[in-house]
Design an enzyme around this catalytic site. Structure first.
Site, short mmCIF file in Angstrom:
data_model
loop_
_atom_site.label_atom_id
_atom_site.label_comp_id
_atom_site.label_asym_id
_atom_site.label_seq_id
_atom_site.Cartn_x
_atom_site.Cartn_y
_atom_site.Cartn_z
CG HIS A 44 -9.00 1.04 -2.13
ND1 HIS A 44 -8.65 0.79 -0.81
CD2 HIS A 44 -10.35 1.16 -2.13
CE1 HIS A 44 -9.73 0.75 -0.06
NE2 HIS A 44 -10.78 0.97 -0.84
CG ASP A 75 -6.87 -2.34 1.59
OD1 ASP A 75 -7.30 -1.45 0.84
OD2 ASP A 75 -5.91 -2.16 2.37
CG MET A 135 -8.37 7.81 0.74
SD MET A 135 -7.79 7.75 2.46
CE MET A 135 -7.02 6.12 2.46
CG MET A 141 -12.43 -1.91 2.43
SD MET A 141 -10.70 -1.64 2.02
CE MET A 141 -10.14 -0.77 3.48
CB SER A 146 -0.90 0.00 1.23
OG SER A 146 -1.65 1.19 1.27
CG MET A 181 -11.38 4.34 -0.05
SD MET A 181 -10.08 4.08 1.17
CE MET A 181 -8.67 4.03 0.07
CG ASP A 215 -5.13 2.95 -0.09
OD1 ASP A 215 -4.08 2.58 0.46
OD2 ASP A 215 -6.06 2.17 -0.38
CG HIS A 256 -3.63 -1.10 -2.49
ND1 HIS A 256 -4.74 -1.74 -2.98
CD2 HIS A 256 -4.08 -0.26 -1.52
CE1 HIS A 256 -5.82 -1.32 -2.32
NE2 HIS A 256 -5.44 -0.43 -1.43
C1 DX5 Z 1 -7.02 2.07 4.24
C2 DX5 Z 1 -6.31 1.63 2.97
C3 DX5 Z 1 -5.28 0.56 3.21
C4 DX5 Z 1 -4.24 0.93 4.21
C5 DX5 Z 1 -3.74 -0.31 4.86
O1 DX5 Z 1 -8.22 2.70 3.90
O2 DX5 Z 1 -7.25 1.12 2.05
O3 DX5 Z 1 -4.67 0.21 1.97
O4 DX5 Z 1 -3.18 1.60 3.63
O5 DX5 Z 1 -2.93 0.06 5.94
P1 DX5 Z 1 -2.67 -1.02 7.11
O6 DX5 Z 1 -2.11 -2.24 6.43
O7 DX5 Z 1 -1.71 -0.36 8.01
O8 DX5 Z 1 -4.00 -1.31 7.74
ZN ZN Z 2 -6.59 0.34 0.14
#
Ligand code: DX5
Ligand code: ZN
Length: 237
Positions: free
Chosen positions: A76, A185, A47, A147, A18, A78, A45, A43
């Site tokens: 991903h 995830d 947001m 998730m 990530s 969000m 994220d 990966h």
């Molecule tokens: C959270 C993200 C994850 C996050 C995981 O919303 O989607 O990808 O980075 O972080 P850890 O592994 O620390 O939970």
């Molecule tokens: Zn994620």
């Protein structure tokens, strides 16, 4: 022959670090270390600070990193405006995009948009959202993102019911003759990986509790994660 960042035994389980958990001030160096350790999937994220109250990385970072690596880009989303971000990352050049069913007003249309771009389409499920939410879009899916924490932040603890959900989700898909990869995830730790893999996870998003653990190097952490994957595979029925 399994792909580089998987354990040697089949079926191949992929680790997707990530990027929001990486050293963002030395990101290229970090990515090179991960790739030297056999990683070939990243990966991201994205947001918007509306669907979730956070915004760790942006489009420019993905764009700049695209020019530096051939790794698979696993996005991903969000966000509230899924279609805007689908078009934006498609422009950059990514291989798969997951949108949250909880934020997609027109989920079928958005998944079709992703596939129309020639990109693999995924549905992301918050911990409380059942697989049954996917019942009428299975034909539009190339993977499911489960998730195992509530989305928005790294460093959280696994929601215990999600382990049962991975297994029940795999059964849900099998009962419908659908063979889709399940990506997990959130708190994908060395302790949780065997349980996640034995429950049916195929892609693991490695974050602060495994790949980016402070106690080990990237290589040491990935090797420890691969050992945990092998334990999980051994426990599969
Ligand atoms: C959270 C993200 C994850 C996050 C995981 O919303 O989607 O990808 O980075 O972080 P850890 O592994 O620390 O939970
Ligand atoms: Zn994620």
């Amino acid at each position: 022959m399994s792909t580089p960042n998987t354990v040697s035994s089949e079926p191949s389980i992929r680790i997707a670090p990530s990027v929001m958990c990486a050293d963002l001030c030395n990101l290229e160096t970090d990515i090179r270390e991960l790739e030297a350790a056999g990683i070939n999937m990243l990966h991201f994220d994205l947001m918007d600070a509306h669907f979730v109250p956070n915004m760790p990385i942006g489009l420019a970072l993905i764009q700049q990193l695209r020019a530096k690596t051939d790794s698979t880009f696993d996005i991903h989303l969000m966000v509230e405006d899924n279609d805007f971000f689908v078009d934006a990352v498609a422009e950059i050049g990514v291989q798969q995009i997951a949108v949250h069913v909880e934020s997609a007003t027109h989920l079928d249309r958005t998944l079709s948009l992703i596939q129309a771009h020639g990109i693999k389409a995924g549905a992301a499920l918050n911990p409380a959202t059942p697989f049954s939410a996917l019942a009428y879009v299975l034909e539009r899916l190339d993977f499911v993102l489960v998730m195992t924490v509530n989305p928005g932040f790294a460093g959280q603890k696994l929601v215990p019911a999600t382990l049962r959900k991975i297994a029940e989700g795999r059964a849900f898909l099998n009962e419908r003759g659908v063979d889709l990869p399940i990506e997990v995830d959130g708190n994908v730790s060395f302790e949780n990986i065997p349980k996640m893999v034995s429950a049916g996870a195929d892609i693991l998003v490695g974050g602060t509790s495994s790949v980016f653990q402070k106690s080990g190097s990237r290589l040491e952490n990935i090797q420890q994660a691969q050992k945990a994957i092998a334990l999980g595979l051994a426990e599969r029925d």
